[in-house]
Design a protein around this motif. Structure first.
Motif, PDB file in Angstrom:
ATOM      1  N   TYR B 149      19.442 -29.629  49.910  1.00 53.42           N
ATOM      2  CA  TYR B 149      20.615 -30.503  49.842  1.00 53.42           C
ATOM      3  C   TYR B 149      21.406 -30.254  51.122  1.00 53.42           C
ATOM      4  O   TYR B 149      21.516 -29.099  51.568  1.00 53.42           O
ATOM      5  N   VAL B 150      21.965 -31.328  51.681  1.00 59.08           N
ATOM      6  CA  VAL B 150      22.784 -31.182  52.881  1.00 59.08           C
ATOM      7  C   VAL B 150      24.249 -31.340  52.470  1.00 59.08           C
ATOM      8  O   VAL B 150      24.652 -32.392  51.971  1.00 59.08           O
ATOM      9  N   LEU B 151      25.010 -30.261  52.640  1.00 59.92           N
ATOM     10  CA  LEU B 151      26.407 -30.244  52.198  1.00 59.92           C
ATOM     11  C   LEU B 151      27.356 -30.487  53.372  1.00 59.92           C
ATOM     12  O   LEU B 151      27.247 -29.834  54.425  1.00 59.92           O
ATOM     13  N   ASP B 152      28.299 -31.414  53.153  1.00 62.35           N
ATOM     14  CA  ASP B 152      29.322 -31.699  54.156  1.00 62.35           C
ATOM     15  C   ASP B 152      30.680 -31.801  53.481  1.00 62.35           C
ATOM     16  O   ASP B 152      30.838 -32.526  52.501  1.00 62.35           O
ATOM     17  N   GLY B 153      31.652 -31.084  54.017  1.00 62.19           N
ATOM     18  CA  GLY B 153      33.005 -31.170  53.475  1.00 62.19           C
ATOM     19  C   GLY B 153      33.765 -29.883  53.712  1.00 62.19           C
ATOM     20  O   GLY B 153      33.265 -28.959  54.370  1.00 62.19           O
ATOM     21  N   GLU B 154      34.978 -29.844  53.182  1.00 65.08           N
ATOM     22  CA  GLU B 154      35.832 -28.675  53.410  1.00 65.08           C
ATOM     23  C   GLU B 154      36.534 -28.272  52.121  1.00 65.08           C
ATOM     24  O   GLU B 154      37.034 -29.121  51.387  1.00 65.08           O
ATOM     25  N   LYS B 155      36.556 -26.991  51.868  1.00 62.60           N
ATOM     26  CA  LYS B 155      37.202 -26.441  50.677  1.00 62.60           C
ATOM     27  C   LYS B 155      38.378 -25.562  51.096  1.00 62.60           C
ATOM     28  O   LYS B 155      38.382 -24.976  52.187  1.00 62.60           O
ATOM     29  N   SER B 156      39.336 -25.458  50.189  1.00 65.16           N
ATOM     30  CA  SER B 156      40.525 -24.671  50.495  1.00 65.16           C
ATOM     31  C   SER B 156      40.853 -23.746  49.323  1.00 65.16           C
ATOM     32  O   SER B 156      40.308 -23.911  48.233  1.00 65.16           O
ATOM     33  N   PHE B 157      41.764 -22.807  49.554  1.00 67.54           N
ATOM     34  CA  PHE B 157      42.198 -21.875  48.507  1.00 67.54           C
ATOM     35  C   PHE B 157      41.016 -21.185  47.827  1.00 67.54           C
ATOM     36  O   PHE B 157      41.014 -21.025  46.598  1.00 67.54           O
ATOM     37  N   ALA B 158      40.005 -20.827  48.590  1.00 62.45           N
ATOM     38  CA  ALA B 158      38.840 -20.160  48.010  1.00 62.45           C
ATOM     39  C   ALA B 158      39.085 -18.646  48.004  1.00 62.45           C
ATOM     40  O   ALA B 158      39.006 -17.995  49.045  1.00 62.45           O
ATOM     41  N   SER B 159      39.370 -18.112  46.830  1.00 59.06           N
ATOM     42  CA  SER B 159      39.646 -16.677  46.704  1.00 59.06           C
ATOM     43  C   SER B 159      38.414 -15.864  47.077  1.00 59.06           C
ATOM     44  O   SER B 159      37.290 -16.253  46.745  1.00 59.06           O
ATOM     45  N   ASN B 160      38.622 -14.766  47.738  1.00 57.25           N
ATOM     46  CA  ASN B 160      37.567 -13.844  48.217  1.00 57.25           C
ATOM     47  C   ASN B 160      36.785 -14.405  49.401  1.00 57.25           C
ATOM     48  O   ASN B 160      35.907 -13.707  49.941  1.00 57.25           O
ATOM     49  N   VAL B 220      21.055 -26.462  52.153  1.00 63.37           N
ATOM     50  CA  VAL B 220      20.954 -25.495  51.057  1.00 63.37           C
ATOM     51  C   VAL B 220      19.645 -25.740  50.309  1.00 63.37           C
ATOM     52  O   VAL B 220      19.417 -26.847  49.810  1.00 63.37           O
ATOM     53  N   PRO B 221      18.770 -24.757  50.242  1.00 64.05           N
ATOM     54  CA  PRO B 221      17.531 -24.933  49.467  1.00 64.05           C
ATOM     55  C   PRO B 221      17.845 -25.386  48.038  1.00 64.05           C
ATOM     56  O   PRO B 221      18.802 -24.904  47.419  1.00 64.05           O
ATOM     57  N   ALA B 222      17.043 -26.313  47.525  1.00 57.04           N
ATOM     58  CA  ALA B 222      17.332 -26.944  46.231  1.00 57.04           C
ATOM     59  C   ALA B 222      17.370 -25.938  45.086  1.00 57.04           C
ATOM     60  O   ALA B 222      17.975 -26.201  44.044  1.00 57.04           O
ATOM     61  N   ARG B 223      16.746 -24.758  45.266  1.00 56.79           N
ATOM     62  CA  ARG B 223      16.761 -23.787  44.164  1.00 56.79           C
ATOM     63  C   ARG B 223      18.174 -23.262  43.897  1.00 56.79           C
ATOM     64  O   ARG B 223      18.439 -22.669  42.850  1.00 56.79           O
ATOM     65  N   TYR B 224      19.081 -23.463  44.851  1.00 56.57           N
ATOM     66  CA  TYR B 224      20.456 -22.998  44.644  1.00 56.57           C
ATOM     67  C   TYR B 224      21.327 -23.999  43.895  1.00 56.57           C
ATOM     68  O   TYR B 224      22.516 -23.759  43.680  1.00 56.57           O
ATOM     69  N   LEU B 225      20.739 -25.132  43.497  1.00 62.24           N
ATOM     70  CA  LEU B 225      21.466 -26.068  42.627  1.00 62.24           C
ATOM     71  C   LEU B 225      21.677 -25.394  41.278  1.00 62.24           C
ATOM     72  O   LEU B 225      20.739 -24.806  40.725  1.00 62.24           O
ATOM     73  N   LEU B 226      22.883 -25.468  40.744  1.00 63.43           N
ATOM     74  CA  LEU B 226      23.150 -24.904  39.412  1.00 63.43           C
ATOM     75  C   LEU B 226      22.919 -25.990  38.369  1.00 63.43           C
ATOM     76  O   LEU B 226      23.440 -27.106  38.503  1.00 63.43           O
ATOM     77  N   GLY B 227      22.147 -25.667  37.352  1.00 60.36           N
ATOM     78  CA  GLY B 227      21.850 -26.674  36.332  1.00 60.36           C
ATOM     79  C   GLY B 227      21.073 -27.817  36.948  1.00 60.36           C
ATOM     80  O   GLY B 227      20.208 -27.617  37.806  1.00 60.36           O
ATOM     81  N   SER B 228      21.424 -29.027  36.535  1.00 59.03           N
ATOM     82  CA  SER B 228      20.751 -30.186  37.111  1.00 59.03           C
ATOM     83  C   SER B 228      21.763 -31.053  37.849  1.00 59.03           C
ATOM     84  O   SER B 228      22.982 -30.850  37.721  1.00 59.03           O
ATOM     85  N   GLU B 229      21.259 -32.000  38.609  1.00 57.03           N
ATOM     86  CA  GLU B 229      22.158 -32.898  39.351  1.00 57.03           C
ATOM     87  C   GLU B 229      23.095 -33.619  38.379  1.00 57.03           C
ATOM     88  O   GLU B 229      22.651 -34.108  37.332  1.00 57.03           O
ATOM     89  N   GLY B 230      24.365 -33.707  38.734  1.00 62.04           N
ATOM     90  CA  GLY B 230      25.335 -34.394  37.874  1.00 62.04           C
ATOM     91  C   GLY B 230      25.961 -33.500  36.819  1.00 62.04           C
ATOM     92  O   GLY B 230      26.833 -33.925  36.076  1.00 62.04           O
ATOM     93  N   GLN B 231      25.551 -32.241  36.767  1.00 61.67           N
ATOM     94  CA  GLN B 231      26.089 -31.318  35.750  1.00 61.67           C
ATOM     95  C   GLN B 231      27.282 -30.521  36.263  1.00 61.67           C
ATOM     96  O   GLN B 231      27.774 -29.622  35.576  1.00 61.67           O
ATOM     97  N   GLY B 232      27.755 -30.863  37.450  1.00 63.74           N
ATOM     98  CA  GLY B 232      28.825 -30.069  38.060  1.00 63.74           C
ATOM     99  C   GLY B 232      30.065 -29.942  37.204  1.00 63.74           C
ATOM    100  O   GLY B 232      30.631 -28.856  37.066  1.00 63.74           O
ATOM    101  N   ARG B 233      30.487 -31.040  36.599  1.00 64.39           N
ATOM    102  CA  ARG B 233      31.702 -30.993  35.781  1.00 64.39           C
ATOM    103  C   ARG B 233      31.523 -30.048  34.599  1.00 64.39           C
ATOM    104  O   ARG B 233      32.398 -29.236  34.295  1.00 64.39           O
TER     105      ARG B 233
END
Lengths: 88, 380
Positions: B149-160, B220-233
């Motif tokens: 997966y190719v990830l693009d974006g920015e995150k904030s307030f990430a503790s640690n 990101v290698p696809a094995r690092y996907l948690l659960g399945s696609e669309g399960q993020g929520r």
């Protein structure tokens, strides 16, 4: 439980509860509710409560996905399927 | 219904409190740039705190939500560095829990042992500049490209984040599916295109560094996907259920220690020839602090117990979260008042507790968001 009747009742609920400030916006059974942002992360919980109160069908978290909530028709089909499983 | 700890819980609690007092940082961190380091983290791991609710096969404690919360309460009560306790709890509940419950066997095997033994520090990254309370409306994208997966974006307030080795994050994989089109990932920190800045200057919780994370075409290698696609929520809500139920136990511990100090102070300090405790305006303040603490504690224990039974609903968890965090702020404010001018001095640590408490009404969902949930559960 009749899928068409469930769809109609769902659409009535969505029009009244989610589109009350959006007069003139027409929706039908195939309107893409997620893509249009009509159902969001807050409203999905209201919809779950409505489904439970109206048809006594709890929607498990595992079934809350883009396929089951794509439009009113899909939601109705899921409700009817869950209802059948409960009866069995 | 039983309100007492079992003897096993009591022994674990007492043992842990003693060990924390002897082995963890005995100083408060008052400087925004002064945060935990890997040595501090390693000492918390030696006490089992970084793996409390991870499976024993990975070196974790195998504890449920209530037992995890009891340990975190001891952590908050006995460690002067609340930021360190917060950082460990965020690592455990917002990161290790979703990896434990949703990652594939290979990734679980790769990450969980290190997360339990302290060699791997995790950061949870969901908040974006335009997606705070409205966390479902993410701007970060993840596009499938073969086995990656190719990830693009920015995150904030990430503790640690500044010290992290792995980042649990969420991105949009199916834009047409609205808020149900997000997916979760456990991303190794060392992948090309991933950069972390910080630490951010904050009001409190100085011991825990927070930063911004930029994903610029990170493959990101696809094995690092948690659960399945669309399960993020679903994954995010699951981890937040654990975080909201357990992490706030830290504040129960802080409030317990704070109340003990307030009681000792008003019993010993005299003004106008009488102990402060003999002034009803003061003793009532202590009573109200106790009411808030004990009410919040019961709600939190109940939310954790329900989580262990598999019957926790959002309303019960929200009630606990709001009760603890609002009590933490109100009690910290009262503690400053009870101590008077001394409480205003940084050297006593009383004012620090107020600055550490304020963010608790913001992270893991603001008080206002949780009151929406509670109102909804009441049929509003």
């Amino acid at each position: 439980m009749n899928t068409d009747a469930v769809t109609t009742r769902l659409l009535d609920f969505i029009r009244v509860e989610f589109l009350w400030s959006d007069e003139g916006r027409e929706i039908d059974a195939s309107t893409p509710l997620l893509e249009w942002g009509i159902i969001d992360s807050l409203r999905i919980a209201l919809l779950q409560s409505f489904i439970l109160n109206e048809w006594d069908v709890p929607v498990p978290a595992a079934l809350i996905d883009a396929k089951n909530f794509k439009n009113a028709s899909c939601i109705a089909a899921m409700i009817c399927e869950l209802d059948k499983e409960t009866v069995r | 219904m039983d309100f007492a700890m079992t003897s096993e819980q009591r022994q674990r609690h007492d043992r842990l409190r003693s060990a924390i007092r002897h082995q963890l940082p005995g100083r408060r961190r008052t400087d925004p740039g002064d945060h935990f380091d890997r040595d501090d983290w390693g000492r918390t791991a030696d006490l089992g705190l970084t793996g409390l609710c991870l499976p024993e096969e990975f070196g974790g404690g195998g504890l449920g939500a209530l037992d995890t919360a009891l340990c975190l309460e001891a952590f908050g009560q006995c460690c002067l560095d609340t930021g360190l306790a917060f950082g460990v709890a965020a690592h455990l509940l917002a990161c290790a829990v979703p990896i434990r419950d949703f990652a594939g066997d290979e990734v679980r095997g790769q990450l969980l042992k290190g997360m339990a033994d302290g060699s791997v520090i995790a950061s949870n990254a969901i908040t974006e500049d335009s997606a705070g309370s409205d966390s479902a409306r993410l701007g970060m994208t993840a596009v499938r490209d073969g086995d990656h997966y190719v990830l693009d974006g920015e995150k904030s307030f990430a503790s640690n984040a500044p010290l992290s080795d792995v980042i649990v994050t969420y991105a949009v994989t199916q834009p047409e599916a609205g808020f149900l089109g997000t997916s979760g990932f456990a991303v190794p920190r060392d992948l090309p295109g991933l950069s972390v800045s910080g630490p951010m200057e904050k009001m409190g919780l100085h011991g825990c560094p927070a930063g911004r994370i930029t994903f610029d075409g990170v493959r990101v290698p696809a094995r690092y996907l948690l659960g399945s696609e669309g399960q993020g929520r679903t994954i995010f809500q699951h981890s937040m259920g654990w975080e909201r139920a357990c992490l706030f136990a830290i504040y129960l511990g802080v409030m317990t220690h704070q109340l003990e100090r307030c009681v000792a102070h008003v019993r010993s300090r005299k003004q106008f020839g009488r102990r402060l405790a003999d002034f009803q305006a003061v003793s009532h303040k202590i009573s109200v602090m106790s009411e808030r603490l004990e009410g919040a504690r019961l709600l939190l224990y109940r939310a954790c117990w329900l989580t262990d039974q598999g019957t926790a609903d959002a309303g019960a968890v929200s009630l606990a979260k709001v009760a603890v965090s609002e009590a933490a702020v109100a009690n910290a404010r009262d503690a400053v008042q009870v101590f008077g001018g001394i409480g205003y001095l940084a050297s006593t640590g009383i004012e620090q507790q107020l600055r550490d408490a304020v963010p608790s009404t913001l992270f893991s969902g603001t008080t206002e968001i949780h009151r929406n949930v509670i109102a909804r559960e009441r049929g509003l």
